[in-house]
Scaffold this active site. Sequence first.
Site, mmCIF file in Angstrom:
data_model
loop_
_atom_site.group_PDB
_atom_site.id
_atom_site.type_symbol
_atom_site.label_atom_id
_atom_site.label_comp_id
_atom_site.label_asym_id
_atom_site.label_seq_id
_atom_site.Cartn_x
_atom_site.Cartn_y
_atom_site.Cartn_z
ATOM 1 N N HIS A 142 -14.872 6.241 1.796
ATOM 2 C CA HIS A 142 -14.628 7.215 -0.225
ATOM 3 C C HIS A 142 -13.450 6.443 -0.540
ATOM 4 O O HIS A 142 -12.528 6.049 -0.315
ATOM 5 C CB HIS A 142 -14.483 8.532 -0.266
ATOM 6 C CG HIS A 142 -15.644 8.982 1.105
ATOM 7 N ND1 HIS A 142 -16.654 10.387 -0.052
ATOM 8 C CD2 HIS A 142 -15.502 9.405 2.008
ATOM 9 C CE1 HIS A 142 -16.717 10.953 0.377
ATOM 10 N NE2 HIS A 142 -17.242 10.540 1.645
ATOM 11 N N GLN A 158 -15.475 7.590 8.709
ATOM 12 C CA GLN A 158 -16.832 7.986 7.747
ATOM 13 C C GLN A 158 -16.246 8.495 6.661
ATOM 14 O O GLN A 158 -16.075 8.224 4.979
ATOM 15 C CB GLN A 158 -16.813 9.393 8.428
ATOM 16 C CG GLN A 158 -18.499 9.468 9.501
ATOM 17 C CD GLN A 158 -18.647 10.969 9.728
ATOM 18 O OE1 GLN A 158 -18.867 11.571 8.811
ATOM 19 N NE2 GLN A 158 -19.154 11.443 10.884
ATOM 20 N N TRP A 159 -14.748 9.308 6.521
ATOM 21 C CA TRP A 159 -13.637 9.119 6.234
ATOM 22 C C TRP A 159 -13.732 8.608 4.399
ATOM 23 O O TRP A 159 -13.679 8.431 3.260
ATOM 24 C CB TRP A 159 -12.345 10.109 6.199
ATOM 25 C CG TRP A 159 -11.533 11.332 5.365
ATOM 26 C CD1 TRP A 159 -10.713 11.109 3.775
ATOM 27 C CD2 TRP A 159 -11.239 12.723 5.435
ATOM 28 N NE1 TRP A 159 -10.515 11.693 3.298
ATOM 29 C CE2 TRP A 159 -10.425 12.699 4.504
ATOM 30 C CE3 TRP A 159 -11.296 13.386 6.142
ATOM 31 C CZ2 TRP A 159 -10.211 14.338 4.288
ATOM 32 C CZ3 TRP A 159 -10.544 14.563 6.930
ATOM 33 C CH2 TRP A 159 -10.397 14.868 5.951
ATOM 34 N N ARG A 170 -19.455 15.616 1.297
ATOM 35 C CA ARG A 170 -19.395 16.401 2.885
ATOM 36 C C ARG A 170 -18.964 17.450 2.953
ATOM 37 O O ARG A 170 -19.066 17.893 4.313
ATOM 38 C CB ARG A 170 -17.560 15.886 3.295
ATOM 39 C CG ARG A 170 -17.494 14.152 3.135
ATOM 40 C CD ARG A 170 -18.459 13.434 4.108
ATOM 41 N NE ARG A 170 -18.455 12.231 3.163
ATOM 42 C CZ ARG A 170 -18.722 11.347 4.471
ATOM 43 N NH1 ARG A 170 -19.916 11.488 5.323
ATOM 44 N NH2 ARG A 170 -18.597 9.805 4.192
ATOM 45 N N LYS A 180 -2.224 1.601 15.803
ATOM 46 C CA LYS A 180 -2.491 0.696 17.515
ATOM 47 C C LYS A 180 -1.892 -0.287 17.949
ATOM 48 O O LYS A 180 -1.751 0.061 18.857
ATOM 49 C CB LYS A 180 -4.007 1.762 18.489
ATOM 50 C CG LYS A 180 -4.487 3.306 17.898
ATOM 51 C CD LYS A 180 -3.174 4.096 18.729
ATOM 52 C CE LYS A 180 -3.226 4.356 19.849
ATOM 53 N NZ LYS A 180 -2.230 5.026 20.619
ATOM 54 N N ARG A 181 -2.065 -0.333 16.614
ATOM 55 C CA ARG A 181 -1.164 -2.223 17.057
ATOM 56 C C ARG A 181 0.186 -1.395 17.457
ATOM 57 O O ARG A 181 1.183 -2.935 17.837
ATOM 58 C CB ARG A 181 -1.252 -3.274 16.247
ATOM 59 C CG ARG A 181 -2.256 -3.730 15.725
ATOM 60 C CD ARG A 181 -2.932 -4.428 15.002
ATOM 61 N NE ARG A 181 -2.190 -5.571 15.268
ATOM 62 C CZ ARG A 181 -1.621 -7.158 14.111
ATOM 63 N NH1 ARG A 181 -1.853 -6.853 12.799
ATOM 64 N NH2 ARG A 181 -1.167 -7.441 14.501
ATOM 65 N N ARG A 183 -5.895 -1.048 23.317
ATOM 66 C CA ARG A 183 -6.378 0.052 22.366
ATOM 67 C C ARG A 183 -8.196 -0.106 21.913
ATOM 68 O O ARG A 183 -8.360 0.999 22.448
ATOM 69 C CB ARG A 183 -5.769 -0.109 20.587
ATOM 70 C CG ARG A 183 -6.242 -1.324 19.842
ATOM 71 C CD ARG A 183 -6.198 -1.469 18.585
ATOM 72 N NE ARG A 183 -5.905 -2.465 17.632
ATOM 73 C CZ ARG A 183 -5.857 -2.546 16.590
ATOM 74 N NH1 ARG A 183 -4.952 -1.971 15.839
ATOM 75 N NH2 ARG A 183 -5.985 -3.677 15.945
ATOM 76 N N SER A 227 0.766 -1.523 -0.149
ATOM 77 C CA SER A 227 -0.029 0.196 0.028
ATOM 78 C C SER A 227 0.904 1.127 -0.011
ATOM 79 O O SER A 227 0.339 2.234 -0.825
ATOM 80 C CB SER A 227 -1.347 -0.144 1.310
ATOM 81 O OG SER A 227 -0.241 -0.324 2.242
ATOM 82 N N VAL A 267 -2.266 5.603 10.872
ATOM 83 C CA VAL A 267 -1.813 5.215 12.501
ATOM 84 C C VAL A 267 -2.109 4.119 12.452
ATOM 85 O O VAL A 267 -3.045 4.022 12.746
ATOM 86 C CB VAL A 267 -1.537 6.210 13.377
ATOM 87 C CG1 VAL A 267 -1.188 5.634 14.926
ATOM 88 C CG2 VAL A 267 -1.041 7.658 13.298
#
Length: 317
Positions: free
Chosen positions: A182, A178-179, A286, A192-193, A259, A46, A190
């Site tokens: 899309h 929400q973002w 939005r 949290k693992r 987390r 990615s 980020v």
Amino acid sequence: MMKIYLMGSDQRIVRCARVSFAKDSYVDEKRDKRLIRYLFKHRHASPFEHNIIAFEWKKEKWIELLSKLENPTVQVYYSNGFVFLNLRNAINVWELLPDAVKERIKEAFPTTYGVIQRRGEIEDEELYSLPYTKDKAYVKEKIETSSGWIGLVDKLELETDMDFYTFVVECPLFVARQWMRHRFGSYNEVSKRYVGKEFLEFYLPKYIRKQAEKNKQASVDEPISESEVFIKKIENLISKSVKLYEEIIEKGGAKELARGVLPQFMKTRFYWTVPRISLDNFITLRTHEGAQKEIREFAEAIKEMVGYRGTDKKNVI
């Protein structure tokens, strides 16, 4: 001569990988180069999606390329005389790319090109000898909102529906979720693992807004009665959640489970690389009055930075 345009750098790949650890501003060339090699060898693909390649080509050539594809996951787009694809997809169609495009990739992303050519099997000495391209700045422009901030990292504008933009965003979890509805674009966030209390920030609204009466998912920009009391309770809840989180970590508990006790007001950070047609759709949806205030502010900030062209109106739905 073929017109070829690229967005990104060797460092862009590293930034979009290191954001997982909230260390996307960290630079160490040797470690960066090793990371690119590691990402390639271990198929962590990615981060390569945030480097964009565009080249002028006839539509017939693009269709011919598509007809030769045997990998159904590869995405190669055509708009207004240009072929667009990200570096991940370019790697997966490497043998089908024009030589001139490969040469421009070599110039723009020299470390990454060396890794691609060796299929990741490149020794340290040779790896360290390769040139390494960097971003000129962390962001070109930055706008603060009530719940976070957004920065324009880069843009590739050719007056097509597939012009590309990269943003870095810091916002509450509920805004990010929400973002990421899309889906025509690339994200790295980020984790949290990986990241513990070294990146642990929270959004606290100035007041609790009223629920809209006619719109079940919207709010009215007015405080409810006893708003201050509830804000204080939220502060206390956050404090208790953080304390519990830290206790679990201190006892050797896994961050990936700990987390789960942290509230939705927790902030995250992510990179978003998106084509114009998807960006315009985001702005349309939005900035609507029914959108949540926090994400609406981000959409307005994006519109201020790169404008709105209405390309999304070509879609029926």
